[in-house]
Design an enzyme around this catalytic site. Structure first.
Site, PDB file in Angstrom:
ATOM      1  N   SER A 153       0.840  -1.319   0.004  1.00 30.36           N
ATOM      2  CA  SER A 153      -0.143   0.047   0.011  1.00 30.36           C
ATOM      3  C   SER A 153       1.021   1.315  -0.021  1.00 30.36           C
ATOM      4  CB  SER A 153      -0.911   0.032   1.239  1.00 30.36           C
ATOM      5  OG  SER A 153      -1.778   1.254   1.469  1.00 30.36           O
ATOM      6  N   TYR A 166      -1.719   0.924  10.560  1.00 28.52           N
ATOM      7  CA  TYR A 166      -1.624   0.405   9.176  1.00 28.52           C
ATOM      8  C   TYR A 166      -0.451   0.671   8.706  1.00 28.52           C
ATOM      9  CZ  TYR A 166      -3.392  -1.095   4.665  1.00 28.52           C
ATOM     10  OH  TYR A 166      -3.507  -1.563   3.253  1.00 28.52           O
TER      11      TYR A 166
END
Length: 269
Positions: A153, A166
């Site tokens: 990501s 995250y």
């Protein structure tokens, strides 16, 4: 656990008599993993798609013709079953492992971190990828044409408020890919990282935020966020490219997104 027979077109050798390439795709019950498994089958690969939710895998198998297996990447025992099934299907040789299993939980700042959520994100995004890589690496070596592809990501490259847990997990997976590329240098195994930005799937933001209205608001006013199929297109290109060509890191965003925390929003879009 649920298995499904692959479609004849996916299993049969090509007109030139060359056996199809083979892949294991994790996180295949929804989103990017599901789209990738279906795309690779359409490309002529033979695919074993795995995830925890076996009911969803059954639907994917019926639609695409891939093989499926219920697997929890955080469990040693479950991954051992994956290895046994892959060996049975692919006779000890494997061309690609596509790591899609992962996800985000919560948006609390680090000062109010829910450590259970942090632990879960690290277990799935990092340790799950390590566990599956370690288990299937011998089969990749055996093939003589192996790929380890990690779907990470932009969150692993750029911090943003509310993303610390995250960010940390995806940065860990990003560094795992980078280290593996060095460790496997000289072997016939590519290490590829695809880092998507904003992707609108049915579950990512819902799982993270726990509320459908809040999940929908993430994409409010954003023109054409990426889709799971967009990401599958990029993954397909990376895996099907000539094997001497390695896409170390591909960052892919919608045009509306300039950075993880900077997205153009318009009224009425």
């Amino acid at each position: 656990m649920t298995d499904s027979s692959a479609s004849p077109s996916a299993v049969a050798p090509s007109a030139e008599g060359v056996a199809p390439l083979t892949a294991v795709v994790t996180g295949a019950s929804s989103g990017i993993g599901r789209a990738t498994a279906a795309r690779l089958v359409a490309d002529g690969w033979r695919v074993l798609a795995v995830a925890r939710r076996e009911d969803r895998l059954a639907g994917l198998a019926a639609e695409s013709g891939c093989e499926v297996l219920g697997v929890d990447v955080t469990s040693d025992e479950s991954v051992e079953r994956l290895v046994a099934r892959a060996e049975e299907l692919f006779e000890g040789s494997l061309n690609a492992v596509v790591h899609v299993a992962g996800g985000a939980l919560g948006v609390e700042p680090a000062a109010r971190a829910d450590l259970d959520k942090w632990q879960r994100m690290y277990d799935i995004n990092v340790l799950g990828a390590v566990r599956v890589t370690r288990a299937l690496l011998p089969a990749l070596r055996e093939s003589g044409r192996g790929d380890l592809l990690f779907v990470t990501s932009v969150a692993g490259q750029e911090a943003y408020p509310g993303g610390s847990g995250y960010n940390a997990a995806k940065a860990g997976e990003h560094m795992l890919a980078a280290a593996l590329r060095l460790e496997l240098n000289g072997e016939r195994i590519r290490v590829i990282e695809i880092a998507p930005g904003m992707v609108r799937t049915e579950e990512f933001s819902l799982v993270r935020l726990g509320d459908q209205a809040a999940a929908d608001a993430v994409y409010d006013g954003v023109e054409n966020p990426l889709t799971a199929e967009d990401c599958a297109d990029v993954i397909s290109y990376a895996l099907n490219a000539p094997h001497h060509l390695n896409l170390d890191l591909v960052t892919v965003r919608p045009l509306a997104q300039a950075a993880a925390h900077r997205v153009a929003r318009h009224q009425g879009v």
